[in-house]
Design an enzyme around this catalytic site. Sequence first.
Site, PDB file in Angstrom:
ATOM      1  CD  GLU A  51      -1.632  -2.460   1.430  1.00 29.50           C
ATOM      2  OE1 GLU A  51      -0.505  -2.630   1.950  1.00 29.50           O
ATOM      3  OE2 GLU A  51      -2.395  -3.406   1.162  1.00 29.50           O
TER       4      GLU A  51
ATOM      5  CG  HIS B 197     -11.704  -7.841   5.996  1.00 26.57           C
ATOM      6  ND1 HIS B 197     -11.209  -8.739   6.901  1.00 26.57           N
ATOM      7  CD2 HIS B 197     -11.001  -8.029   4.859  1.00 26.57           C
ATOM      8  CE1 HIS B 197     -10.242  -9.451   6.336  1.00 26.57           C
ATOM      9  NE2 HIS B 197     -10.088  -9.030   5.095  1.00 26.57           N
TER      10      HIS B 197
END
Lengths: 409, 337
Positions: B60, B129
């Site tokens: 990322e 998540h």
Amino acid sequence: MTLPRNARFRIPEPGGRPGDTPHFGDIDIPAGGEVARPHASSAEQDIRDLPFTLIRTLGDDGAAHGQWDPKLRPDILRIMLRDMQLNRIFDDRMFTLQRQGKTSFYMKSRGEEALGVVPALVLGQQDMCFPTYRLVGWLIARGYPLIDLVNQIFSNKQDPLKGRQLPVLYSARDYGFYSISGNLGNRLGHAVGWAMAKAYRAKDDIAIGYIGEGTSAEGDFHEALTFASVYKAPVILCVTNNQWAISSFSGIAGAQETTFAAKAIGYGLPGLRVDGNDVLAVWAATEWAAQRARAGLGATLIEFFTYRAAGHSTSDDPGKYRPSDEADHWPLGDPIERLQNHLTLLGEWDEAQHEAMLEGLTKRVRSAIKEGEAIGTLGESKPSVKEMFEHVFAEPDWRVLEQRNELGV
Amino acid sequence: MTVMTMIQALNDALDVMLERDPDVLIFGEDVGYFGGVFRVTDKLQEKHGIDRCFDAPIAESGIIATAIGMGAEGLRPVVEIQFADYILPAYDQLVSEAARLRYRSNGEFSAPITVRAPYGGGIFGGQTHSQSPEAIFAHITGLKTVIPSNPYDAKGLLIASIECPDPVIFLEPKRLYNGPFDGHHDRKLQGWAGQSEAEVPDGHYTVPLGKAATVREGSAVTVLCYGTMVHVAGVAIDEAGVDADLIDLRCIVPLDIDTIVASVQKTGRCVIVHEASRYGGFGGELSALVTERCFYYLKAPTQRVAGWDTPYPHAFEWDYFPGPARVVDALKRVMEH
């Protein structure tokens, strides 16, 4: 047969501490010209020996040797000598001014001047440099006005960065010089992205990014190399291995296990290990990598093997952690002296010319500083406080407007 | 005009911008050939070419660093972080670089990047998540943070974000991807079909950044929220039977302070709802702004309804999630004053 149990961890220690005789470990130094230059189109798997040697051209005799000699005209050599010397004189003067309280902070490039100056001359005007803070030589070689450096260092009202940045964290887009930040390593990936953008536009402009050997331990280094490799980005990624990251010697970043150039192998990139104090080798390696990048052959990792001859910054005292005379024992010498000897050997330079050059450069630096001092040193003069609120966003939001109002500016 | 899910609306926004602006390109984990784990980039590679929409390494920080370099050069990269929970490795790039580049270079360089990330809970995604990290971006000067609550806004806000010269964190409430969700998890799932906000105009349009939407008007209490909570608050207002102004902030930076102040000065009461945990959440900033600017209009202490101050738990999803019952309680509490 099983191995005996002996699990211990190790804390690497440098060759010498204060009071010791300087010792750099067992550095294998090939003679100038000893390392062959493969064609710039070589496949990476055919040149995996390069990261473990050291590309050098200038021999102890002062002459240029071997296939890496870029065979530059003497006027180019003199320009490099002048710009590196200007870098050094400027640094020495600014360091003194910091000690006199005229600015808060300064960082010298001593011993590493070739790494800014030379690539600035090799690469094109449309290429972009993603520098660290010891590469002011790039700006000097590109003709950036000294007065703008001085004004930035003084954070005065003519500071091109409007007093927002610590001294020496320059930005100069028109000179191919990306904004520096005090967080190290973050911008290596920007160099990859910039290079990809140029390739996306089908231009053959490239980027060159720098990181110190200490900062190569950051994940940023790994991710930049991964992206550069995966996307075959037209970028040159450089590790300036100057042996010291503040007080941590290169072993703390892994130098005892392998070379920094050899990190390239894990990414399938060519890795060059270059004598960073040999301007001809720096030139040739940069040119080699630039040719590959422009030809669509992707990125190259270059380790410039050099030595940080000064302290980390004005806030540092290297005498507290390394032998005070360590710089004098650095086996690869000084880049300016080596070039001067080479030019002299060629019959293209002499002591009188050198003295005249020093005098002229000193005058230039003094004059720029005088001009900057007339505008004001740190605290005597600063940009309008309004500038504190500019460029937060493209257009200020209500917070910025209200807070500016609250401060009354 | 086409009826779309939020996924389709986001895909359409990206399609429009790829078509319209050659400087726009998309990359991220699994977004290329496959079209993204939530299908937001479905078919974009096939339609626009592999160099316009491609896969990225699982890195990322590298994704954002590469995007910043591209943006500084002049491109308009739109990157996907697969879940907002995974954005933290890139936090240094966002905070130290994207947010500050324009400022520290005196406008020589900037990072006009859009960082899309599915966020929020309600999908049994557990700790990694489900999180809502908007407050850690709102705190960073130089970043804009956008959170749509329906397909129409999602498309218009995403196009506005891509066209914005500043870095934008675009958080997509993944529980709303396929239908509105009012927090009654035990009831039958609803799709976007039949909802007026699911009617999405064809082609290019924008919803301006920094303009809140007054979803419904009332006079007794102001409810400030965004994302999934707009739908939760809507049903809670009905169930509490209060006459509420329901404000969907749409952006938390820039914040539509004028709409907030006008509403609270009108109603004299304020309830703030977000999924993120309460302490240090964006609700604290909203509450402070309301107190600073509407103190003499307030009839009741401002209430915050938020996730508890625990990590996001798997089995306790509906105990953690600030559902309609908790919003109803808060509405009733402010109405007691």
